[in-house]
Motif scaffolding. Structure first.
Motif, short mmCIF file in Angstrom:
data_model
loop_
_atom_site.label_atom_id
_atom_site.label_comp_id
_atom_site.label_asym_id
_atom_site.label_seq_id
_atom_site.Cartn_x
_atom_site.Cartn_y
_atom_site.Cartn_z
N THR A 83 43.52 52.52 42.99
CA THR A 83 43.65 52.40 44.44
C THR A 83 45.10 52.08 44.74
O THR A 83 45.88 51.76 43.84
N SER A 84 45.47 52.17 46.01
CA SER A 84 46.82 51.76 46.42
C SER A 84 46.74 50.38 47.04
O SER A 84 45.76 50.04 47.72
N ASP A 85 47.74 49.57 46.81
CA ASP A 85 47.76 48.20 47.31
C ASP A 85 49.16 47.90 47.85
O ASP A 85 50.10 47.70 47.09
N VAL A 86 49.28 47.89 49.18
CA VAL A 86 50.57 47.60 49.81
C VAL A 86 50.64 46.15 50.26
O VAL A 86 51.66 45.72 50.81
N SER A 87 49.57 45.37 50.00
CA SER A 87 49.58 43.96 50.39
C SER A 87 50.29 43.10 49.36
O SER A 87 50.85 42.06 49.69
N LYS A 88 50.27 43.52 48.10
CA LYS A 88 50.90 42.74 47.03
C LYS A 88 52.25 43.31 46.61
O LYS A 88 53.09 42.59 46.06
N VAL A 89 52.44 44.62 46.81
CA VAL A 89 53.70 45.27 46.45
C VAL A 89 54.17 46.09 47.65
O VAL A 89 53.41 46.89 48.20
N LEU A 147 62.07 48.24 40.77
CA LEU A 147 61.45 49.54 40.51
C LEU A 147 59.94 49.31 40.48
O LEU A 147 59.45 48.44 39.75
N ARG A 148 59.15 50.10 41.25
CA ARG A 148 57.76 49.69 41.42
C ARG A 148 56.87 50.84 41.91
O ARG A 148 57.35 51.90 42.28
N SER A 149 55.56 50.56 41.90
CA SER A 149 54.54 51.46 42.43
C SER A 149 53.47 50.61 43.10
O SER A 149 53.32 49.42 42.78
N ASN A 150 52.72 51.21 44.02
CA ASN A 150 51.62 50.50 44.68
C ASN A 150 50.27 50.80 44.07
O ASN A 150 49.24 50.35 44.57
N ILE A 151 50.24 51.55 43.00
CA ILE A 151 48.97 51.96 42.42
C ILE A 151 48.52 50.98 41.34
O ILE A 151 49.30 50.64 40.44
N ARG A 152 47.30 50.53 41.46
CA ARG A 152 46.71 49.61 40.50
C ARG A 152 45.26 50.00 40.24
O ARG A 152 44.70 50.84 40.93
N THR A 153 44.66 49.35 39.25
CA THR A 153 43.25 49.59 38.98
C THR A 153 42.40 49.03 40.11
O THR A 153 42.77 48.06 40.77
N VAL A 154 41.24 49.65 40.31
CA VAL A 154 40.29 49.13 41.29
C VAL A 154 39.71 47.81 40.80
O VAL A 154 39.56 46.86 41.56
N LYS A 155 39.42 47.77 39.52
CA LYS A 155 38.77 46.60 38.93
C LYS A 155 39.79 45.56 38.52
O LYS A 155 40.79 45.87 37.88
N GLY A 156 39.54 44.32 38.89
CA GLY A 156 40.37 43.21 38.46
C GLY A 156 39.53 42.19 37.70
O GLY A 156 38.30 42.24 37.71
N ARG A 157 40.22 41.28 37.01
CA ARG A 157 39.54 40.24 36.24
C ARG A 157 40.20 38.90 36.50
O ARG A 157 41.35 38.84 36.93
N ARG A 158 39.49 37.84 36.21
CA ARG A 158 40.04 36.50 36.34
C ARG A 158 40.29 35.94 34.95
O ARG A 158 39.40 35.94 34.09
N SER A 159 41.50 35.45 34.73
CA SER A 159 41.82 34.91 33.41
C SER A 159 41.15 33.58 33.17
O SER A 159 40.89 33.20 32.03
N VAL A 160 40.86 32.86 34.25
CA VAL A 160 40.13 31.60 34.19
C VAL A 160 39.11 31.60 35.32
O VAL A 160 39.33 32.24 36.36
N PRO A 161 37.99 30.93 35.17
CA PRO A 161 37.01 30.89 36.25
C PRO A 161 37.62 30.37 37.55
O PRO A 161 38.30 29.35 37.56
N GLY A 162 37.40 31.10 38.63
CA GLY A 162 37.94 30.70 39.92
C GLY A 162 39.39 31.08 40.16
O GLY A 162 39.92 30.86 41.24
N GLY A 163 40.05 31.68 39.15
CA GLY A 163 41.46 32.07 39.29
C GLY A 163 41.60 33.36 40.08
O GLY A 163 40.62 34.03 40.41
N PRO A 164 42.83 33.75 40.40
CA PRO A 164 43.05 34.99 41.13
C PRO A 164 42.72 36.20 40.28
O PRO A 164 42.80 36.15 39.04
N LEU A 165 42.38 37.29 40.93
CA LEU A 165 42.11 38.53 40.21
C LEU A 165 43.40 39.10 39.62
O LEU A 165 44.44 39.10 40.28
N VAL A 166 43.32 39.57 38.40
CA VAL A 166 44.45 40.18 37.71
C VAL A 166 44.14 41.66 37.54
O VAL A 166 43.09 42.02 37.00
N TYR A 167 45.04 42.51 37.99
CA TYR A 167 44.85 43.96 37.92
C TYR A 167 45.84 44.56 36.93
O TYR A 167 46.87 43.97 36.61
#
Length: 436
Positions: A292-298, A366-386
């Motif tokens: 997906t594209s994400d312009v909110s984080k990048v 140097l960057r892109s706005n494209i990331r995976t749709v699915k994210g994961r949390r490295s610790v319970p309750g942590g932010p999603l990592v894509y």
């Protein structure tokens, strides 16, 4: 291992470390001298100094216990170790020892050495052997979970060539293989993974990312090397080299999850388009995951960081649409040149006044706005990592309906060789398209 970002050196606005309390007591450990155990501030003037052995006599709960006078933020090491030990990794089935021997403002030759091992690499070996003895006394067996590599800013500013970077990464692979064999990890059975934090800083003099280009290439072609782009992580806007402490936490989580994937036998391939074809003005690219594209984080540099060019130059992109793992690009015109290429993260780096030149991070790197749709949390309750799209990725385009063209001798010599995995993908996809 690596330079200042690996050691957690950050901007003067943040003279603190985040992890002052051990995050996982009894699980994540570090040398008694700290996660960055060098007795001197880890910059280039201390590159040839051995780490005092008294600073890794034993191993204690990991934390960043620093006096307020030290301008160093969070090393990526601790959050990486926490992610590796967490629900996607060890799941409480063992302990993790983490340490960084990074030295700021240093080159590959100063950190590792193409021939003779240089002092920082020797420091790493010495700490590793001490960790093996510590594990043995505890009735446990040491296994090297991986090497987190973050290097290239200094070499790039010295106008290093892509060929030199390629050679250095191959040397790093060989030396880490040898290091693994020291503790019984044979490359054919339990190869020690190298996870590269891809450089988002463009060269000061040109804005070109030779190091980032070869890092991405190596992680498609060299066994046991894996990529984590860094441009999406939090960083001060403006010229500079260092991420914020928050950014280091974000990158550490992504690096640790990549290590966990490796040891869990999961897919560790970074995010990029593995096959691209054009028919008329429509370009269709197939990616390694649903995106997906994400312009909110990048911040969008334009067309989500995608560019298209042939031998005549860059061709304007009118529209980008995404569906599943397919990204479709509409060009402003039909290309007329040769050697058509789709490029990811080749532009967007902002040039600032001053000696530090181009920016880094989600606004000016140097960057892109494209990331995976699915994210994961490295610790319970942590932010999603894509997983974010690799920067400095280029791929040749298969033109549908065009007559076969033979490249010139100079073009053939300059073209990068496709890795075997890419060749298999191309073969299978062309068969599906009826182009045997």
């Amino acid at each position: 291992m690596g330079q200042s970002n690996n050691a957690g050196i950050t901007s003067p606005q943040e003279p603190y470390a985040i992890t002052k309390v051990p995050p996982l007591p009894g699980v994540v450990l570090c040398p008694n001298g700290g996660t960055v155990p060098h007795q001197y501030f880890p910059i280039v003037r201390s590159v040839d100094v051995p780490i005092d052995p008294t600073r890794y006599e034993t191993f204690v709960d990991a934390a960043e216990a620093l006096p307020s006078s030290v301008i160093r933020g969070e090393s990526v090491c601790t959050p990486a170790a926490v992610a590796f030990a967490g629900p996607h990794g060890l799941k409480g089935r063992g302990q993790v020892i983490v340490f960084s021997v990074a030295i700021g403002s240093s080159t590959f030759e100063q950190l590792v050495g193409s021939d003779e091992d240089k002092q920082p690499f020797v420091n790493a070996v010495n700490i590793l052997m001490k960790a093996r003895n510590f594990a043995s006394k505890e009735g446990k067996t040491l296994k090297i979970a991986g090497v987190l590599w973050s290097e290239g800013e200094t070499s790039q500013n010295l106008r290093i060539s892509r060929a030199e970077v390629r050679s250095q990464l191959q040397t790093l692979r060989k030396k880490v293989d040898s290091l693994g064999m020291e503790v019984g990890q044979m490359p054919s059975q339990e190869r020690v993974p190298i996870v590269i934090a891809q450089l988002s800083k463009a060269a000061h003099h040109s804005g070109i990312g030779a190091v980032a280009f070869e890092q991405e290439r190596a992680c498609r072609e060299v066994p046991g090397m894996f990529l984590v782009p860094t441009y999406w992580a939090d960083a001060p806007d403006g010229a500079g080299y260092h991420y914020s402490s928050k950014g280091q936490m974000q990158l550490g989580a992504a690096l640790g999850l990549k290590l966990a994937d490796y040891w869990n036998g999961a897919n560790c391939t970074h995010l990029y388009p593995y096959y691209v074809r054009r028919e008329g003005e429509t370009v269709t690219s197939y990616w390694t995951a649903n995106v997906t594209s994400d312009v909110s984080k990048v911040f969008d540099p334009g067309s989500f960081g995608i560019s298209y060019e042939d031998s005549t130059g860059r061709i304007e992109i009118e529209r980008v649409t995404i569906e599943g793992s397919t990204v479709t690009i509409s060009l402003s015109r039909i290309p007329t040149g040769r050697r058509e290429q789709l490029q990811i993260g080749h532009f967007g780096s902002v040039k600032f006044e001053g000696e530090e030149g181009f920016g880094i991070g989600p606004v000016s790197g140097l960057r892109s706005n494209i990331r995976t749709v699915k994210g994961r949390r490295s610790v319970p309750g942590g932010p999603l990592v894509y997983d974010w799209a690799a920067q400095k990725h280029s791929i040749e385009v298969d033109v549908i309906g065009a007559p076969a063209e033979q490249p010139t001798a100079s073009e053939a010599a300059a073209a990068p060789a496709a890795d075997s995995r890419t060749r298999r993908w191309l073969s299978s996809i062309r068969q599906k398209l009826g182009r045997n």
